[in-house]
Design a protein around this motif. Structure first.
Motif, PDB file in Angstrom:
ATOM      1  N   GLN A   1     110.174  33.506 -25.011  1.00  0.00           N
ATOM      2  CA  GLN A   1     111.005  33.584 -23.814  1.00  0.00           C
ATOM      3  C   GLN A   1     111.700  34.937 -23.724  1.00  0.00           C
ATOM      4  O   GLN A   1     111.770  35.551 -22.649  1.00  0.00           O
TER       5      GLN A   1
ATOM      6  N   LEU B   1     111.403  37.809 -20.853  1.00  0.00           N
ATOM      7  CA  LEU B   1     112.564  38.297 -20.110  1.00  0.00           C
ATOM      8  C   LEU B   1     112.586  39.824 -20.092  1.00  0.00           C
ATOM      9  O   LEU B   1     112.883  40.440 -19.066  1.00  0.00           O
TER      10      LEU B   1
ATOM     11  N   GLN C   1     114.634  41.861 -17.460  1.00  0.00           N
ATOM     12  CA  GLN C   1     115.922  41.205 -17.685  1.00  0.00           C
ATOM     13  C   GLN C   1     116.351  41.384 -19.148  1.00  0.00           C
ATOM     14  O   GLN C   1     116.448  40.426 -19.916  1.00  0.00           O
TER      15      GLN C   1
ATOM     16  N   GLN D   1     119.242  42.163 -20.609  1.00  0.00           N
ATOM     17  CA  GLN D   1     120.490  41.554 -21.070  1.00  0.00           C
ATOM     18  C   GLN D   1     120.317  40.060 -21.330  1.00  0.00           C
ATOM     19  O   GLN D   1     120.846  39.520 -22.305  1.00  0.00           O
ATOM     20  N   GLN D   2     119.578  39.384 -20.453  1.00  0.00           N
ATOM     21  CA  GLN D   2     119.307  37.958 -20.671  1.00  0.00           C
ATOM     22  C   GLN D   2     118.512  37.759 -21.949  1.00  0.00           C
ATOM     23  O   GLN D   2     118.727  36.769 -22.679  1.00  0.00           O
TER      24      GLN D   2
ATOM     25  N   ASP E   1     120.942  38.046 -24.832  1.00  0.00           N
ATOM     26  CA  ASP E   1     121.761  36.836 -24.931  1.00  0.00           C
ATOM     27  C   ASP E   1     121.006  35.713 -25.631  1.00  0.00           C
ATOM     28  O   ASP E   1     121.611  34.885 -26.336  1.00  0.00           O
ATOM     29  N   LEU E   2     119.695  35.683 -25.458  1.00  0.00           N
ATOM     30  CA  LEU E   2     118.875  34.666 -26.119  1.00  0.00           C
ATOM     31  C   LEU E   2     118.615  35.030 -27.580  1.00  0.00           C
ATOM     32  O   LEU E   2     118.571  34.159 -28.457  1.00  0.00           O
TER      33      LEU E   2
END
Length: 226
Positions: free
Chosen positions: A33, A37, A42, A44-45, A48-49
């Motif tokens: 995932q 991203l 993405q 930053q997302q 965060d993961l």
């Protein structure tokens, strides 16, 4: 590292060839995932993961013993030749993918100092992995630390000798191209040309390499004219 290659890594079982438990499967799913991203713009997302995932890997492998990622079979066998490699703890290769992923995402966010910290960790734990070495070389290149970048790309080219087929070709092309670019910035046009021509032997239709060779010719012409 090419994102397609990273997706392949993240989707594949990492670590010993044993049946995966639910927690390991969940970690591998999160890696996939995160890479998607990044691929989707993405970063930053993705970070965060990856942050809690990196913490989870740290909790799985505690202790002061040297840790080396079990990413590729050829690397694992070669670790025995490294200082302390015989006694090192082999850990899930997903840990290094997570570290690389965070570093890659931070480069996208132009957070180069932070990116280097995580890429250095990935290289420390997977010192024979050409893709991590090249990614760190690229980060130093972005900081205009040309010699440091060159040295890492050179290590990546050497590590790529353990690969084979198309994968080896891609690893060598990236490493040699990075080395050549650094040589230009260091004022070593002859050395850069040799490396670019080696790249061209691997990918004869690569316009990016042809453009760099043309740039070298132009720089030589300017020197003669001055």
């Amino acid at each position: 590292m090419k994102l397609a290659f990273a997706l392949m890594l993240a989707a594949a079982p990492v670590g010993p060839a044993l049946a995966q438990d639910a927690a390991e499967t969940a970690r591998n799913d999160k890696l996939g995932q995160a890479v998607r991203l990044i691929q989707g713009g993405q970063p930053q997302q993705a970070i965060d993961l990856l942050n809690p995932l990196i913490v989870e890997y740290q909790g799985l492998y505690r202790g002061e013993k040297q840790k080396l990622c079990q990413v590729e079979d050829y690397e694992t066998a070669a670790y025995a030749s490294l200082p302390g490699g015989k006694d090192a703890m082999l850990v899930d290769g997903g840990w290094c993918i997570a570290l690389w992923g965070k570093g890659f995402a931070m480069i996208d966010l132009n957070q180069l100092d932070g990116a280097i910290l995580f890429l250095e960790r990935a290289v420390t734990m997977a010192p024979l992995h050409p893709h991590y070495l090249s990614e760190l070389g690229y980060a130093y290149q972005a900081q205009k630390q040309w010699q440091r970048s060159y040295d890492l790309y050179a290590r990546a080219a050497d590590a790529a000798k353990r690969e084979s087929g198309e994968r080896q070709k891609k690893s060598l092309r990236r490493a040699w191209f990075g080395m050549a670019y650094d040589q230009i910035e260091l004022g070593r046009l002859d050395e850069a040309e040799v490396l670019f021509r080696k790249c061209l032997e691997l990918t004869p239709d690569d316009q990016k390499i042809k453009d760099e060779l043309q740039y070298i010719s132009e720089q030589r012409a300017k020197k003669k004219a001055s």
